[in-house]
Enzyme design. Structure first.
Site, mmCIF file in Angstrom:
data_model
loop_
_atom_site.group_PDB
_atom_site.id
_atom_site.type_symbol
_atom_site.label_atom_id
_atom_site.label_comp_id
_atom_site.label_asym_id
_atom_site.label_seq_id
_atom_site.Cartn_x
_atom_site.Cartn_y
_atom_site.Cartn_z
ATOM 1 C CG ASP A 218 -2.050 -0.635 0.806
ATOM 2 O OD1 ASP A 218 -2.705 -1.308 -0.071
ATOM 3 O OD2 ASP A 218 -1.629 -1.106 2.466
ATOM 4 C CB CYS A 219 3.278 2.939 1.321
ATOM 5 S SG CYS A 219 4.797 1.422 1.664
ATOM 6 C CB CYS B 158 5.021 -1.858 -0.220
ATOM 7 S SG CYS B 158 4.421 -1.311 2.044
ATOM 8 C CB CYS C 154 10.460 8.175 7.312
ATOM 9 S SG CYS C 154 10.728 6.870 8.841
ATOM 10 C CB CYS D 223 6.542 7.190 3.653
ATOM 11 S SG CYS D 223 6.878 5.394 4.459
ATOM 12 C CG ASP E 200 -5.663 10.684 -39.998
ATOM 13 O OD1 ASP E 200 -5.859 11.982 -41.182
ATOM 14 O OD2 ASP E 200 -6.256 10.672 -40.370
ATOM 15 C CB THR F 179 -10.081 10.538 -42.651
ATOM 16 O OG1 THR F 179 -9.936 11.421 -43.875
ATOM 17 C CG2 THR F 179 -11.848 9.458 -43.306
ATOM 18 C CG ASP G 148 -5.944 5.332 -39.139
ATOM 19 O OD1 ASP G 148 -4.928 5.484 -38.476
ATOM 20 O OD2 ASP G 148 -6.384 4.872 -39.432
ATOM 21 C CG ASP H 261 6.812 9.381 8.155
ATOM 22 O OD1 ASP H 261 7.364 9.522 6.864
ATOM 23 O OD2 ASP H 261 6.431 7.993 8.572
#
Length: 739
Positions: A16-17, A20, A393, A395, A437, A439, A634, A720
């Site tokens: 989650d960070c 990690c 830290c 984070c 472009d 067309t 395209d 932090d």
């Protein structure tokens, strides 16, 4: 010849960070046979590139040892066979019956700080939440016991501290063994152990609780970003009604095969990408495209999975399997994009690798130098040194960029703005010229009837005679005439002995009247064309329109003018780019007269009658003028120019969008979306600047107050974890971006 790298994809729980992701990246890179690793926090995924066979069990064990849940998701290589394999893997994603699931369970069952029972589990059911609650309860109990038994206070706080610190220390050790010695967990462990040594056990226990709470809040915020894009997948219903054996059978939507016919009732979500084969209805595409007005669709029209059938029963032929429908492709593209780091993110990562050891060094110097040099109190300065470890830290700093990039990619995808990675998203803010472009990009890609001029008859009669001759023809101009007749509810009588005359037109008999429809020159051979009529033809031609002349019984009866008209928002899209200070130019292979007419109506400069290599050359010329160029096309015919541009953008609709050939794609064919991509990029980069300011600003303030003796360990950890939560919450504001 070097063989292409294979790619193995894993889903990871509890990541989650950014720190990690960095630990996982470092650990997996150390394994034999691994060529590259890409980790996405918000995608909860990791892609490992390898030249030969990969020992999956070693990867699973390496990540599980760090405390994360992990399962193998899919394997990718380059080529058609691999894409087929991808689809099979995705069809079975989440049903791993091998060692991957066992290792995931072992990781989930451990006492590690970040462990989840499975990737994607609700945060309040995770071991992290349980650990935070247990540590908080232990600290509260320690306060109560310490009040009743003052002599036991230090020991009960030490016990409460160990409830939270042991898992943190274990993760710090495993990360160090896997190649990341300077992790946030290591800084936390050193600070807490040092606090115990100087008899600040109560404060150390409280700091550990605050750290765990901050990590938990960080995980919740990361989960919001992850849920934003995964919520798209939830738009597709779980079941579908399939026509089989003369009746309908309810089957799981993910088992629908291409070519099967499904029945969609009023009010139901459409379960697959497909083509309507029977019925008509208003289709609410707001969940997918954000368009507030439903679109009327009928036979042969394309519909997308996740959109809502409003008022009619539809039969739809499935054109894409569940793993390849529009929404699945969008989700997959965004997950892959989140693994591609932006330049700013890579810069922050490199900075953090030297920043964290630097923080340790500064903390040590603050703890040691004043007592040695100035005779300061050892306990006081060691305390300040430990506080600096917590303040320093990284984070909040490390997550400042990826959180904003991930939120930007997700919010863009929900609006049909697809970008392949943070580098592309960041690059849009530098765009100073856009080459379109014509067309299918600035125009809808098919002609429509723009003018009907009648002579001696009414317009409805001219349209009816023209449509009668064109019945059964698949030519685009014929389709335009028939569409206009249908929209005007003009009668279309049968045509007898109708036949096409090569290079001239079409003739037949309608209601006993000999009728011819063709070019002005061919019509002049069959009837007298007056000077006013000739001037009318020239005037329409000068507007870039194709003019067909209708002759009935040897007399000019009318003119039908057709043109591939600009998209409804094309003029607004060009104006929006100009408002952002961006130059717009149209590059087309069409004739100069048509190009100039379209360009004049849109307010854009035009270069016409170009071959693909000419478009590429002009893009290069613009770049040599010092412009950062985006090319919109395209994605196939414009491939050379798309490749030459700083950013190539594929313009398309639904499954036809060329996601594989460009850096970005506009899923819903809106010209305005080019300017929206630029605005989104600028919003994301402004958000990143705010995040870095908050992260470093708070650290600077608390560094000064800590050395001055104003604040201690409690505010230090808040500097932090508080900054991390603020930065993440600020990035999540991008999920509400509307453009």
């Amino acid at each position: 010849m070097t063989s292409p790298l294979a790619q193995t994809r894993f889903k990871i729980g509890g990541m989650d960070c950014a720190s990690c992701a960095a630990k996982i990246d470092t650990a997996v890179r150390r394994l034999d046979g691994v060529a590259d690793v890409s980790v996405s926090v918000t995608g909860a995924s990791m892609t490992v590139s390898h030249g030969g066979p990969l020992n999956d069990d070693r990867v699973l064990r390496q990540v599980a040892r760090l405390g994360y849940g992990i399962v193998k998701a899919e394997v990718r290589t380059d080529g058609p066979a691999a894409k087929a394999h991808d689809r099979a893997d995705r069809d079975h994603e989440g049903h791993d019956h091998g060692g991957g699931r066992q290792i995931a369970k072992e990781a989930a069952g451990s006492s590690h700080l970040h462990s989840h029972a499975a990737p994607g589990q609700a945060w309040w059911r995770t071991r992290r939440a349980a650990l935070t609650l247990a540590c908080a309860a232990a600290v509260l109990a320690a306060y109560g016991i310490g009040h009743l038994l003052p002599s036991a206070e230090r020991w009960v706080f030490l016990a409460a501290l160990l409830v939270g610190l042991v898992p943190i220390a274990r993760r710090a050790l495993m990360a160090a063994l896997a190649g990341t010695p300077f992790s946030i967990e290591m800084l936390m462990t050193i600070a807490a152990a040092g606090a115990v040594m100087i008899n600040a056990t109560e404060e150390a226990a409280a700091v550990v609780v605050l750290f765990l709470i901050g990590e938990l809040l960080e995980g919740v915020a990361a989960g919001r970003a992850r849920a934003s894009i995964q919520g798209l997948a939830d738009l597709v219903p779980k079941t579908a009604l399939v026509e089989r054996g003369g009746g309908t059978v309810e089957v799981p939507a993910d088992q629908l095969g291409v070519g099967e016919v499904i029945v969609v009732r009023p009010g139901d979500r459409i379960p697959a990408d497909g083509e309507i084969v029977e019925g008509s209805s208003d289709i609410d595409e707001a969940p997918v495209t954000g368009e507030s007005t439903p679109k009327r669709k009928g036979v042969a029209d394309t519909v997308f999975a996740g959109t809502i059938n409003s008022d009619g029963v539809l039969k739809v032929r499935v054109t894409a399997a569940a793993s390849d429908n529009t929404i699945a492709r969008v989700v997959r593209l965004v997950e892959e994009a989140q693994e591609a780091k932006a330049p700013t993110e890579r810069l922050i990562d490199r900075f953090s690798r030297t920043y964290t050891p630097g923080v340790l060094a500064v903390g040590a110097l603050v703890a040691v130098l004043p007592p040695l040099i100035a005779g300061g109190d050892w306990n006081e300065w060691i305390y300040k040194g430990l506080a600096i470890l917590l303040i320093g830290c990284p984070c909040a700093l490390v997550i400042s960029t990826p959180a904003a990039i991930a939120a930007g990619l997700a919010t863009g995808a929900r609006r049909g703005l697809l970008m392949k990675g943070g580098a592309v998203l960041e690059g849009f803010r530098r765009i100073t010229a856009v080459a379109f472009d014509k067309t299918g990009t600035l125009t809808a890609g098919k002609p429509v009837v723009t003018d009907i001029v009648a002579y001696g008859r009414d317009e409805r009669s001219v349209l009816a005679l023209t449509a009668a001759l064109e019945q059964g023809s698949s030519h685009p101009l014929a389709a335009a005439i028939l569409d206009r007749a249908s929209a005007a509810k003009a009668p279309v009588p049968p045509a007898l002995a109708a036949r096409a005359i090569s290079g001239r037109g079409v003739e037949g008999s309608v209601g006993g009247v000999a009728v011819f429809l063709g070019s002005g020159a061919a019509a002049g051979e069959r009837a007298d064309v007056t000077e006013p009529q000739r001037l009318a033809v020239d005037s329409l031609n000068s507007q870039g329109k194709t003019v067909s002349v209708l002759v009935a019984d040897g007399v000019v009866a009318g003119l039908i003018a057709m043109r591939d008209e600009p998209r409804p928002d094309a003029a607004a899209g060009i104006a929006a780019l100009k408002a952002e200070g961006i130059r717009a130019v149209m590059l087309t292979g069409d004739n100069r007269r048509t190009a100039q007419a379209i360009a004049a109506s849109l307010g854009i400069e035009a270069r016409a009658e170009l071959l693909p290599q000419d478009k590429q050359r002009i893009v290069g010329e613009l770049q040599r003028e010092g412009l950062k160029v985006a090319k919109v096309g395209d994605g196939i015919n414009d491939a050379p120019a798309l490749a030459a541009a700083d950013i190539g953008i594929a313009m398309g609709g639904g499954t036809d969008v060329a996601l594989e050939t460009a850096d970005a794609a506009i899923l819903h064919g809106r010209v305005l979306d080019v300017a929206r991509m630029v605005r989104l990029s600028r919003a994301v980069m402004a958000n990143i600047g705010q995040n870095i300011t908050v992260a470093l600003g708070l650290k600077a303030v608390f560094l000064v107050t800590t050395i001055s003796g104003i604040t201690g360990l409690w505010p230090a950890i808040l500097a932090d974890t508080g900054a991390t939560v603020l930065v993440t919450a600020n990035a999540m504001r991008l999920l509400r971006w509307r453009g």
